[in-house]
Design a protein around this motif. Structure first.
Motif, short mmCIF file in Angstrom:
data_model
loop_
_atom_site.label_atom_id
_atom_site.label_comp_id
_atom_site.label_asym_id
_atom_site.label_seq_id
_atom_site.Cartn_x
_atom_site.Cartn_y
_atom_site.Cartn_z
N GLN A 120 0.70 -1.19 0.02
CA GLN A 120 0.15 -0.04 0.32
C GLN A 120 0.87 1.14 0.19
O GLN A 120 0.49 2.36 -0.52
CB GLN A 120 -0.87 0.02 1.05
N ILE A 121 2.22 1.12 0.38
CA ILE A 121 2.47 2.42 0.88
C ILE A 121 3.42 2.32 -0.89
O ILE A 121 3.72 4.17 -1.39
CB ILE A 121 3.89 2.18 1.55
N GLU A 122 3.65 2.01 -1.59
CA GLU A 122 4.26 1.74 -2.96
C GLU A 122 2.54 2.80 -3.77
O GLU A 122 3.10 3.75 -4.27
CB GLU A 122 4.39 0.75 -3.78
N SER A 181 -10.95 11.39 -9.59
CA SER A 181 -10.84 12.08 -7.95
C SER A 181 -9.37 11.08 -7.25
O SER A 181 -9.81 9.69 -7.49
CB SER A 181 -11.94 12.09 -7.21
N PRO A 182 -8.85 11.67 -7.50
CA PRO A 182 -7.57 11.37 -6.10
C PRO A 182 -8.32 10.01 -4.95
O PRO A 182 -9.43 10.37 -4.33
CB PRO A 182 -6.54 11.75 -5.43
N PRO A 183 -7.69 8.62 -4.69
CA PRO A 183 -8.49 7.73 -4.48
C PRO A 183 -7.65 8.17 -2.58
O PRO A 183 -6.68 8.74 -3.05
CB PRO A 183 -8.48 6.55 -4.31
N LYS A 184 -8.53 7.13 -1.76
CA LYS A 184 -7.62 7.65 -0.38
C LYS A 184 -7.83 5.76 0.19
O LYS A 184 -8.82 5.72 -0.19
CB LYS A 184 -8.13 8.40 0.34
N PHE A 185 -7.04 5.04 0.87
CA PHE A 185 -7.03 3.85 1.10
C PHE A 185 -7.30 4.38 2.53
O PHE A 185 -6.87 4.73 2.85
CB PHE A 185 -5.81 2.48 0.60
N ILE A 186 -7.93 3.11 2.72
CA ILE A 186 -8.58 3.12 3.82
C ILE A 186 -8.42 1.71 4.73
O ILE A 186 -7.83 1.45 4.11
CB ILE A 186 -10.24 3.32 4.03
N PRO A 232 -14.78 12.28 -1.73
CA PRO A 232 -13.73 11.73 -1.06
C PRO A 232 -14.21 10.23 -2.17
O PRO A 232 -15.36 9.70 -2.19
CB PRO A 232 -13.84 12.06 -0.10
N VAL A 233 -13.13 9.80 -2.14
CA VAL A 233 -13.32 8.29 -3.06
C VAL A 233 -12.15 7.31 -1.93
O VAL A 233 -11.22 8.00 -2.05
CB VAL A 233 -12.30 7.85 -4.53
N GLU A 234 -12.66 6.46 -0.99
CA GLU A 234 -12.52 6.50 0.10
C GLU A 234 -12.97 4.06 -0.53
O GLU A 234 -13.50 3.25 -0.99
CB GLU A 234 -12.97 6.25 1.13
N LEU A 235 -11.65 3.80 -0.51
CA LEU A 235 -12.00 2.46 -0.63
C LEU A 235 -10.33 1.50 -0.01
O LEU A 235 -9.59 2.16 0.05
CB LEU A 235 -11.84 1.62 -1.86
N PRO A 236 -10.58 0.09 0.19
CA PRO A 236 -9.33 -0.58 0.80
C PRO A 236 -8.64 -0.51 -0.46
O PRO A 236 -8.45 -0.83 -1.41
CB PRO A 236 -9.91 -2.63 1.36
N TRP A 237 -6.87 -1.09 0.47
CA TRP A 237 -6.02 -1.46 -0.63
C TRP A 237 -5.74 -3.12 -1.17
O TRP A 237 -5.89 -3.81 0.56
CB TRP A 237 -4.48 -0.78 -0.87
N PHE A 238 -6.27 -3.42 -1.86
CA PHE A 238 -5.88 -5.49 -2.54
C PHE A 238 -4.81 -5.67 -2.37
O PHE A 238 -4.30 -5.77 -3.78
CB PHE A 238 -7.17 -5.71 -2.91
N ASP A 239 -4.36 -7.26 -1.77
CA ASP A 239 -3.22 -7.04 -2.66
C ASP A 239 -3.49 -8.49 -3.74
O ASP A 239 -2.73 -8.46 -4.58
CB ASP A 239 -2.65 -8.55 -1.33
N GLN A 240 -4.66 -8.84 -3.71
CA GLN A 240 -5.06 -9.40 -5.13
C GLN A 240 -6.42 -9.21 -5.81
O GLN A 240 -6.90 -9.14 -4.64
CB GLN A 240 -4.98 -11.36 -5.14
N VAL A 241 -6.51 -8.72 -6.93
CA VAL A 241 -8.36 -9.16 -7.13
C VAL A 241 -8.50 -9.77 -7.98
O VAL A 241 -7.48 -10.42 -8.92
CB VAL A 241 -8.07 -7.88 -7.59
N LEU A 242 -9.96 -10.78 -7.91
CA LEU A 242 -9.40 -12.48 -8.23
C LEU A 242 -10.95 -13.02 -9.04
O LEU A 242 -11.45 -11.48 -8.37
CB LEU A 242 -9.22 -13.73 -7.56
#
Length: 828
Positions: free
Chosen positions: A69-71, A317-322, A399-409
């Motif tokens: 997520q940091i990257e 719009s720029p997203p924000k990871f929650i 605002p655009v807010e969503l989780p950061w996912f390691d994988q989308v399957l």
């Protein structure tokens, strides 16, 4: 997609590609399938059209998915910063001159030779990157990510200069590259000139033997076209014969030796050119690592610029990871590929969807009719998640807010395969098996997208399988969104709080889907209603209804009531939004009017101050005239008395002059007034004319004020009572002394503060300040420049030294600012 990549690319999340690529894991089969199902390559192709360089376009087509997520946040910060910088610069950021020099660097590494044109491209790339670095460093914006990138740049201006010295704009080696090369080329020129002169003479002497009066070449030899029967008249070497045999191409004997010397000189020239190119190649090879890093930074900046411009084109719009305890919020979310289709391929208008998922929800079941938009909803959510992960903005309302996912399957679409003899159901099951296998990785958050889960087999078994699968995913995936036609899945919400229902809306009257997504409401069956509106026999419809029973009718009625309630709430929400917008508009108008009123008041005060300063300047001028008259003759008591009388007359004239001021004003009880020092309007609730005080109320506050502290809304002020002046004591007249230098009082009109400004900005401000001070009759100008490094003070002193209106200048005394202040004296 954690730590995996869609293909090798020069793009990277930090800087050094060759160091970062080995750390990235290859995509698994299900991850590759997911990207194709979500049409991710199409989006990358669209993104590449916004790149300015070839490497940027290649990087855009092969986007790397960051491993953390940091990257991703760093990439989003790059996109935001370069968007702000591109907006600040007139004409936008330019990548002119920057090219793909990777093959040249590889050639230099293995000991090859770089061509002149490729060396020229290296030089222009160095210059282009130096300009980019200067743009970032000179910006007043806060650009930590971009600054971190460019501060590692080494652009080697000496190498660039050497290349331009040796290579011209066409990519050829110049004469000045080598003294020996210049000498060889001079010999070549002399040989060619001699050959041309000799051939011209031969053609003139033997014009009857010449087939065509032109000088041509065969190979590297100069020849004449001679008639077949006349070749004995021009002895020499025949290098070619025409196809008809009528023309012989002869090198006359007179130029053969010169031609041989020319051939040798040309070979020497080529060897000398190679020496120059190899020397430049060796210099490139010495700094090849820094140039590889420069190329990586250039690609990173270009890709960030492409992400920025593509995001702006999408109106994203720029997203924000929650964090895990925050809800997912995507309002008016649109599919980027549908936007492209609408704008570039005259497609239908994109219908946005709203996604709002509570943090405790693990599974969302979307129901509704076919072609209603269920599959598009899955793809939109999946591709938006991937866009945020690679640093792209999302086409949704902030605002655009969503989780950061390691994988989308994902398992979307029909997986029927004739080659592998797989049915639709078998294809889905195999892909779902690969999804479950991918979920076994520990400490990962995953988004799973399933289209028509459990479909393609017996409805009873398919429904049971779908329920079991969704319950498994609720325990092993961060979020699962599934579409289905099975009514049994709607009831899971009421058994497990981790489940939620959603549906796509269908208009029974137009018999068309609206493509709107309804949250919290399961889809209801519309088959019988549609059949009835399409004119199917009522007996058949009644029979079907009786087979379903009343329970299904009751459920549909409840769902219909929920939908009606939702529509009513939406209408009220829209009315509230409109009222809020109207309120904001009124507030803006009132604020604008208040600002205009304040500006008019400031202008009035400024005009009054200018009148006072003009009167003071005029008085000073007249006083100076009296002093000069007094200085012309020999001082005497009589002349001193005359000067005193003249000064008294000037003072009387100035006092007698009528002042332009507001009419006499007194506040009244209940009147609205303005508190001068606060700029706040208030109501007068108490008034004491004896003590000239009042009590004013604004809002819930009360304040006691003197009349002199308030003014009317029209700017009128209460005149203060004149103070009694003490009578001057009579003193014995003293002998007249030599006139002393006039002492100037420091005021706003003869003081300027230029702290923090650059020298070229300060010079313009100083010119204006000098004009203002001289117009007011000031003798001295106070210049506050601060101490700092002293560069601004030196620039000010240099400016004053050459100014025609300044007689002298010096730093102020310590009590008046010392080295931080300069006093400039005018020459009247």
């Amino acid at each position: 997609m954690g730590g995996s990549m869609a293909g090798r690319s020069p793009e990277m999340s930090i800087i050094e590609i060759h160091q970062a690529l080995p750390k990235l894991l290859p995509l698994t089969q299900i991850q590759t399938e997911t990207l194709n199902l979500l049409e991710w390559p199409r989006l990358c192709q669209h993104l590449s059209t916004f790149a300015a360089t070839k490497l940027g376009a290649i990087a855009a087509k092969n986007l790397v998915f960051p491993p953390s997520q940091i990257e991703s946040e760093k990439l989003l910060a790059q996109t935001s910063e370069i968007t702000a910088l591109d907006t600040e610069i007139e004409g936008g950021i330019s990548f002119e001159g920057i090219g793909n020099i990777s093959e040249s660097l590889e050639r230099a590494t293995v000991g090859g030779m770089i061509s002149g044109q490729d060396l020229l491209l290296i030089a222009t790339t160095l210059a282009g990157m130096r300009k980019l670095r200067r743009v970032v460093e000179n910006s007043e914006l806060e650009l930590p990510q971009l600054t971190n990138l460019v501060e590692q740049l080494r652009t080697y201006p000496e190498l660039e200069k050497e290349i331009h010295h040796c290579i011209d704009d066409r990519g050829d080696v110049t004469d000045r590259a080598s003294p020996k090369l210049a000498d060889i080329r001079q010999k070549i020129k002399g040989s060619r000139d001699y050959i041309y002169q000799m051939l011209q003479r031969i053609m003139q002497r033997h014009s009857g033997s010449i087939q065509e009066a032109i000088i041509t070449q065969r190979g590297d030899r100069f020849v004449l076209s001679v008639k077949a029967g006349q070749k004995e008249h021009i002895p020499g070497i025949v290098h070619d014969i025409s196809s008809t045999g009528s023309t012989f191409y002869v090198e006359p004997k007179a130029i053969i030796d010169t031609g041989n010397r020319l051939r040798q000189a040309v070979k020497q020239e080529q060897r000398e050119i190679e020496i120059v190119l190899r020397q430049l190649t060796e210099k490139v090879a010495e700094v090849v690592e820094d140039l590889e890093r420069l190329l990586a930074i250039a690609t990173t900046l270009d890709l960030a610029m492409a992400r920025s411009r593509y995001s702006q084109w999408l109106e994203a719009s720029p997203p924000k990871f929650i964090t895990a305890d925050k809800p997912t919020l995507l309002r008016t979310l649109r599919h980027p590929l549908l936007i492209w289709q609408q704008k570039n391929e005259t497609g239908m208008e994109v219908v946005p969807i709203n996604v709002q998922i509570r943090p405790d929800i693990r599974v969302v079941a979307i129901t509704g009719p076919n072609t209603g938009g269920k599959t598009v909803t899955l793809k939109t959510l999946g591709i938006a998640t991937l866009m945020a992960k690679v640093g792209l903005f999302i086409p949704a309302q902030a605002p655009v807010e969503l989780p950061w996912f390691d994988q989308v399957l994902a398992d979307i679409g029909d997986e029927q395969s004739l080659q592998q003899s797989l049915s639709t159901f078998s294809g889905h099951i195999r892909r779902v098996g690969r999804i479950i296998e991918a979920l076994q990785r520990e400490n990962q958050t995953n988004l799973v997208l399933l289209d028509e889960v459990g479909a393609g087999t017996d409805p009873t078994e398919g429904s049971a399988l779908a329920i079991a699968l969704l319950k498994y995913l609720a325990n092993h995936a961060r979020l699962t969104v599934a579409t289905t036609h099975y009514g049994e899945l709607k009831a899971l919400k009421y058994e497990d709080d981790r489940f939620e229902n959603a549906s796509v809306e269908f208009d029974e009257y137009s018999l068309r889907p609206t493509y709107k997504l309804l949250w919290g409401i399961p889809g209801r069956s519309n088959a019988l209603a549609i059949a009835k509106r399409l004119g199917l026999d009522e007996n058949v419809i009644d029979a079907a209804q009786s087979l379903l029973g009343n329970s299904n009718t009751d459920v549909n009625e409840v769902i219909a009531a929920l939908e009606a309630q939702r529509r009513e709430q939406e209408q009220k929400s829209q009315e509230a939004q409109a009222l809020l917008q109207q309120t904001e508009r009124f507030y803006t108008e009132v604020s604008s009017k208040a600002a205009d009123l304040q500006r008019r008041e400031d202008d009035l005060k400024r005009a009054q101050d200018e009148q006072v300063q003009a009167a003071i300047a005029e008085a000073k001028s007249e006083i100076a005239q009296v002093i000069r008259t007094l200085q012309k003759g020999k001082p005497s008591a009589q002349k001193a008395q005359q000067a005193t009388n003249a000064l008294g007359e000037i003072a009387a004239q100035k006092v007698a002059q009528p002042k332009k001021k507001q009419a006499s004003y007194q506040p009244k009880l209940g009147e609205k007034i303005r508190i001068s020092r606060l700029g706040q309007t208030a109501d007068v609730i108490e008034l004491d004319e004896g003590s000239k005080t009042l009590v004013a109320r604004f809002g819930i506050m009360k304040m006691s004020l003197d009349w002199t502290e308030i003014e009317s809304l029209q700017g009128q002020k209460v005149e203060p009572e004149p103070k009694k002046q003490p009578q001057a004591k009579k003193t014995k007249q003293q002998p007249l002394k030599e006139p002393q230098e006039v002492v100037t009082v420091r005021t706003s009109s003869n003081t300027i503060d230029i702290r923090g400004e650059r020298i070229h900005q300060a010079e313009s401000a100083l010119e204006s300040a000098i004009a203002t001070a001289t117009a007011a009759g000031s003798q001295v100008l106070w210049i506050i420049h601060g101490k700092g490094t002293g560069k601004l003070r030196e620039g000010v002193h240099d400016f004053l030294k050459h100014h025609p209106q300044i007689s002298k200048y010096a730093v102020a005394e310590q009590k008046e600012g010392g080295n931080g202040v300069t006093l400039a004296h005018f020459s009247y």
